[in-house]
Enzyme design. Structure first.
Site, PDB file in Angstrom:
ATOM      1  N   ASP A   1      -1.929   9.598  -5.708  1.00 37.51           N
ATOM      2  CA  ASP A   1      -2.272   8.294  -5.144  1.00 37.51           C
ATOM      3  C   ASP A   1      -2.008   7.253  -6.223  1.00 37.51           C
ATOM      4  OD1 ASP A   1      -3.289   6.264  -3.496  1.00 37.51           O
ATOM      5  OD2 ASP A   1      -5.341   6.554  -4.187  1.00 37.51           O
ATOM      6  N   SER A   2      -2.004   6.005  -5.811  1.00 39.62           N
ATOM      7  CA  SER A   2      -1.876   4.923  -6.786  1.00 39.62           C
ATOM      8  C   SER A   2      -3.137   4.846  -7.658  1.00 39.62           C
ATOM      9  CB  SER A   2      -1.686   3.597  -6.053  1.00 39.62           C
ATOM     10  OG  SER A   2      -2.726   3.430  -5.104  1.00 39.62           O
TER      11      SER A   2
ATOM     12  N   TYR B   1      -0.569  -0.432  -5.567  1.00 41.19           N
ATOM     13  CA  TYR B   1       0.832  -0.384  -5.135  1.00 41.19           C
ATOM     14  C   TYR B   1       1.071  -1.360  -3.971  1.00 41.19           C
ATOM     15  CZ  TYR B   1       1.869   4.141  -7.507  1.00 41.19           C
ATOM     16  OH  TYR B   1       2.089   5.145  -8.417  1.00 41.19           O
ATOM     17  N   GLY B   2      -0.004  -1.622  -3.220  1.00 37.22           N
ATOM     18  CA  GLY B   2       0.132  -2.325  -1.939  1.00 37.22           C
ATOM     19  C   GLY B   2       0.574  -3.771  -2.018  1.00 37.22           C
TER      20      GLY B   2
ATOM     21  N   CYS C   1      -1.788   8.489  -0.152  1.00 33.87           N
ATOM     22  CA  CYS C   1      -1.705   7.049  -0.363  1.00 33.87           C
ATOM     23  C   CYS C   1      -1.008   6.448   0.854  1.00 33.87           C
ATOM     24  CB  CYS C   1      -0.887   6.788  -1.632  1.00 33.87           C
ATOM     25  SG  CYS C   1      -0.571   5.038  -1.925  1.00 33.87           S
TER      26      CYS C   1
ATOM     27  N   THR D   1       0.064   3.478   1.268  1.00 33.24           N
ATOM     28  CA  THR D   1       1.142   2.575   0.886  1.00 33.24           C
ATOM     29  C   THR D   1       2.438   3.357   0.635  1.00 33.24           C
ATOM     30  OG1 THR D   1      -0.543   1.188  -0.111  1.00 33.24           O
ATOM     31  CG2 THR D   1       1.725   0.744  -0.737  1.00 33.24           C
TER      32      THR D   1
ATOM     33  N   GLU E   1     -12.619   0.211  -5.633  1.00 26.43           N
ATOM     34  CA  GLU E   1     -12.467   0.681  -7.025  1.00 26.43           C
ATOM     35  C   GLU E   1     -13.633   0.189  -7.894  1.00 26.43           C
ATOM     36  OE1 GLU E   1      -9.883   2.359  -8.995  1.00 26.43           O
ATOM     37  OE2 GLU E   1      -8.944   3.131  -7.181  1.00 26.43           O
TER      38      GLU E   1
ATOM     39  N   CYS F   1      -5.571   3.737   4.586  1.00 23.97           N
ATOM     40  CA  CYS F   1      -5.547   3.701   3.120  1.00 23.97           C
ATOM     41  C   CYS F   1      -6.630   4.677   2.679  1.00 23.97           C
ATOM     42  CB  CYS F   1      -5.843   2.290   2.641  1.00 23.97           C
ATOM     43  SG  CYS F   1      -6.168   2.172   0.868  1.00 23.97           S
ATOM     44  N   THR F   2      -6.297   5.497   1.691  1.00 21.81           N
ATOM     45  CA  THR F   2      -7.249   6.547   1.303  1.00 21.81           C
ATOM     46  C   THR F   2      -8.465   6.008   0.543  1.00 21.81           C
ATOM     47  OG1 THR F   2      -5.760   6.982  -0.551  1.00 21.81           O
ATOM     48  CG2 THR F   2      -5.628   8.473   1.336  1.00 21.81           C
ATOM     49  N   HIS F   3      -8.447   4.724   0.225  1.00 22.17           N
ATOM     50  CA  HIS F   3      -9.657   4.129  -0.374  1.00 22.17           C
ATOM     51  C   HIS F   3     -10.696   3.780   0.693  1.00 22.17           C
ATOM     52  CE1 HIS F   3      -7.227   3.578  -4.000  1.00 22.17           C
ATOM     53  NE2 HIS F   3      -8.299   3.141  -4.647  1.00 22.17           N
TER      54      HIS F   3
HETATM   55  N1  DGL Z   1      -4.929   4.535  -1.845  1.00 22.08           N
HETATM   56  C1  DGL Z   1      -3.870   3.550  -1.715  1.00 22.08           C
HETATM   57  C2  DGL Z   1      -3.411   3.546  -0.262  1.00 22.08           C
HETATM   58  O1  DGL Z   1      -3.801   4.461   0.455  1.00 22.08           O
HETATM   59  C3  DGL Z   1      -4.348   2.324  -2.344  1.00 22.08           C
HETATM   60  C4  DGL Z   1      -3.579   1.094  -2.137  1.00 22.08           C
HETATM   61  C5  DGL Z   1      -2.863   0.431  -3.260  1.00 22.08           C
HETATM   62  O2  DGL Z   1      -2.525   1.033  -4.260  1.00 22.08           O
HETATM   63  O3  DGL Z   1      -2.608  -0.775  -3.082  1.00 22.08           O
HETATM   64  O4  DGL Z   1      -2.678   2.712   0.199  1.00 22.08           O
END
Ligand code: DGL
Length: 268
Positions: free
Chosen positions: A10-11, A42-43, A73, A75, A152, A186-188
């Site tokens: 993941d990012s 990353y988004g 992730c 994104t 986060e 999004c996994t967050h």
């Molecule tokens: N966990 C990432 C996702 O699912 C986080 C987003 C990001 O890095 O912007 O998109």
């Protein structure tokens, strides 16, 4: 049988929502997790940059001799080209198909909401997949750029007026459209489930991307005969920045204490 590890990336640390489910479903498997914390989020980037970052992450996991790669992730999942995924030497799973399949199966009124980062929503990947499986579905998508930094930083309490205010703002259109099912793309976002549920009401089904993707991975390992013959699983954690803060924050994502040492890696 295949005793190599499952690679997950993941990012940031949101992908640990998938690791948490994998540990439950496949307790004997070894897992290698990479969180590219130095380059999170990353988004906010364009497709070219996201794909370059994803290639770096994949190269690292392949160097660890994994038997399957999970892009935990949203994104990356919605921007990484299918052809590149198909050309990898090991199977690649993203979060799009597992979550969309669950949403289409569970929606009763054919109105599905999708929440994700800016890059995820502008790719329209979820929307395309929903319409491929269920062409008559109404899809209401919403980019929620503040959610990742808030998660986060430990936000997720449904009684916290600050996060409630932000979420109200983002979820207005989804609620007004009458979505009965909402993909947390999004996994967050599973960490905001209680906040989102409070705003949308108890009758709306939330699709947890970490959970659905972990069960798709479990199915794929079984189908391809790639399950381990080992009896004791373990997870190796790698991040690209801030290993000092990692244990506490990762424990928050995993819902359990991490005791082992994590390692810092440079991807470039
Ligand atoms: N966990 C990432 C996702 O699912 C986080 C987003 C990001 O890095 O912007 O998109």
């Amino acid at each position: 049988m295949d005793n190599r590890a499952i690679g997950v990336f993941d990012s940031g640390l949101g992908g640990l929502t998938a690791v948490k489910e994998l540990k439950k479903l496949l307790p004997c498997e070894k897992i290698v997790f990479l969180g590219d914390t130095a380059r999170l989020p990353y988004g906010i980037h364009d497709r070219e940059t996201i794909c370059k970052y994803a290639q770096d992450d994949i190269r690292f996991l392949l160097s660890k001799d994994v038997k399957i790669i999970i892009a935990a992730c949203g994104t990356v999942s919605s921007n990484f080209p299918k052809e590149d995924a198909e050309n990898l030497p090991v199977p690649f799973i993203d979060i799009i198909s597992p979550t969309v399949e669950a949403a289409v199966r569970l929606s009763k009124n054919g109105t599905i909401g999708v929440l994700g980062t800016e890059a995820t929503i502008s790719s329209r990947a979820f929307e395309r997949e929903i319409h491929r499986l269920a062409p008559d579905t109404t899809v209401v998508s919403k980019a929620c750029p503040l959610f990742v930094p808030l998660v986060e930083n430990g936000y997720g309490d449904p009684d916290d007026p600050f996060i409630l205010h932000v979420a109200e703002e983002y979820l207005l259109g989804i609620r007004e459209a009458g979505c009965d099912t909402v993909i947390l793309g999004c996994t967050h976002y599973p960490h905001l489930s209680r906040v989102i549920q409070k705003i949308l009401g108890p009758d709306v089904t939330l699709i947890n991307s970490g959970m659905e993707t972990a069960s798709a991975a479990s199915y794929l390992l079984h189908e391809k005969g790639l399950e381990t013959s080992g009896t004791e699983g373990c997870v190796s954690y790698y991040v690209t920045e801030n290993p000092e803060n990692f244990n506490e924050r990762a424990s928050f994502f995993l819902g359990e204490e991490i005791t082992q040492q994590l390692l810092k890696v440079d991807l470039v």
